[in-house]
Design a protein around this motif. Sequence first.
Motif, short mmCIF file in Angstrom:
data_model
loop_
_atom_site.label_atom_id
_atom_site.label_comp_id
_atom_site.label_asym_id
_atom_site.label_seq_id
_atom_site.Cartn_x
_atom_site.Cartn_y
_atom_site.Cartn_z
N LEU A 104 0.83 -1.21 0.00
CA LEU A 104 0.00 0.00 0.00
C LEU A 104 0.86 1.26 0.00
O LEU A 104 0.63 2.18 -0.79
CB LEU A 104 -0.92 -0.01 1.22
N MET A 108 1.05 3.56 -3.44
CA MET A 108 0.53 4.93 -3.42
C MET A 108 1.64 5.95 -3.62
O MET A 108 1.44 6.98 -4.28
CB MET A 108 -0.21 5.18 -2.11
N ILE A 167 -1.92 -1.84 -6.96
CA ILE A 167 -2.31 -0.61 -6.27
C ILE A 167 -1.82 0.61 -7.03
O ILE A 167 -2.54 1.61 -7.18
CB ILE A 167 -1.78 -0.61 -4.82
N GLU A 170 -4.12 1.21 -9.94
CA GLU A 170 -5.42 1.72 -9.49
C GLU A 170 -5.32 3.19 -9.08
O GLU A 170 -6.19 4.00 -9.38
CB GLU A 170 -5.93 0.88 -8.32
N VAL A 171 -4.24 3.53 -8.36
CA VAL A 171 -4.07 4.91 -7.90
C VAL A 171 -3.90 5.85 -9.08
O VAL A 171 -4.47 6.96 -9.11
CB VAL A 171 -2.87 5.00 -6.94
N ILE A 198 -8.15 8.74 -2.47
CA ILE A 198 -7.55 7.53 -3.04
C ILE A 198 -7.67 6.33 -2.12
O ILE A 198 -8.08 5.24 -2.55
CB ILE A 198 -6.07 7.80 -3.40
N PHE A 199 -7.31 6.51 -0.85
CA PHE A 199 -7.28 5.36 0.07
C PHE A 199 -8.63 4.66 0.21
O PHE A 199 -8.68 3.43 0.22
CB PHE A 199 -6.78 5.82 1.44
N HIS A 201 -10.86 4.11 -1.95
CA HIS A 201 -11.06 3.27 -3.12
C HIS A 201 -10.12 2.06 -3.11
O HIS A 201 -10.34 1.10 -3.85
CB HIS A 201 -10.83 4.06 -4.41
N MET A 202 -9.07 2.11 -2.29
CA MET A 202 -8.11 1.02 -2.25
C MET A 202 -8.51 -0.11 -1.30
O MET A 202 -7.92 -1.19 -1.34
CB MET A 202 -6.73 1.56 -1.82
N GLN A 205 -9.45 -3.47 -2.95
CA GLN A 205 -8.27 -4.09 -3.54
C GLN A 205 -7.35 -4.65 -2.46
O GLN A 205 -6.78 -5.74 -2.62
CB GLN A 205 -7.51 -3.05 -4.38
N LEU A 206 -7.21 -3.91 -1.35
CA LEU A 206 -6.36 -4.39 -0.26
C LEU A 206 -6.92 -5.65 0.37
O LEU A 206 -6.19 -6.59 0.67
CB LEU A 206 -6.22 -3.29 0.81
#
Length: 290
Positions: A104, A108, A167, A170-171, A198-199, A201-202, A205-206
Amino acid sequence: MIPSLKVETKEKKVKRFYLNRRQKTLFTIVIATVILLSVVIGGTLLDQERIATNLTERNLAPSLEHLFGTDWLGRDMFTRTMMGLSLSMGVGLIGAIGSTSIALILGMAAATMGKMADRLITWLIDLFLSVPHLVTLILIAFTLGGGFKGIVIGLMLTHWPTLARVIRAEVMQIRSAEYVQISQQMGKSRWWIAFHHIFPHMIPQLLIGFMLMFPHVIIHEAAVTFLGLGLSPHEPAIGIILSESMKYLSSGMWWLAFFPGLCLLIIVRTFETIGENLRVLIDPIKANEK
């Protein structure tokens, strides 16, 4: 009027099918989670005396009293296996959390800290991906002297590259969204945008990446422990159980390796099932596919 009624009926059937598909996905996730929790709770609640040395019951084949048989010291293999799985899952949990956190942060940073940071992190990802995880893990564990600390740090440092690449992609896609551009024009800092836009939306995925990473972490921990570079020999880890059983397979004591290995594969497959179904559940397109 009749044809329209038929069309409505078909649409209702399709919607009912989609609902059933999602229900099946949720049901599979719940069942798999219950299995994993049962193993963890069972491994902590089983009687420790059943893995104590008892030479009067050594080398017993599987039976109702000893489901997985006993080993050369009379220890109950079912108890050892459940404790080993619980221990391996605990080590895997720590390793997967650490590796996900690294993925992560670097993912990012690569997409938000400028071109130089992106090039450096991309080069680092490619470097780690160019070498098999297991080889790098063995080198790190050997350098740190093995044991719990060595295997955990090794797991953290070797399983993040693939998730970090996902990630990062995606970012970079979210960064080009209109609301992010508006925030930048309003003078919001990179860290504010990363945390507020951003976070969130992650998180899906995480979660999926973590669940799919977990089985690989457990398998690699067992492999390194099997080679003698992981957990200490006195720990009831699956890798240690399999390593010790190799000496007795030629004597016909097949149950020493068969049941622990089979249980390890079931646990790994269970984690993969949860990750795959979570991906289907979170993705609205895949969730509604036939």
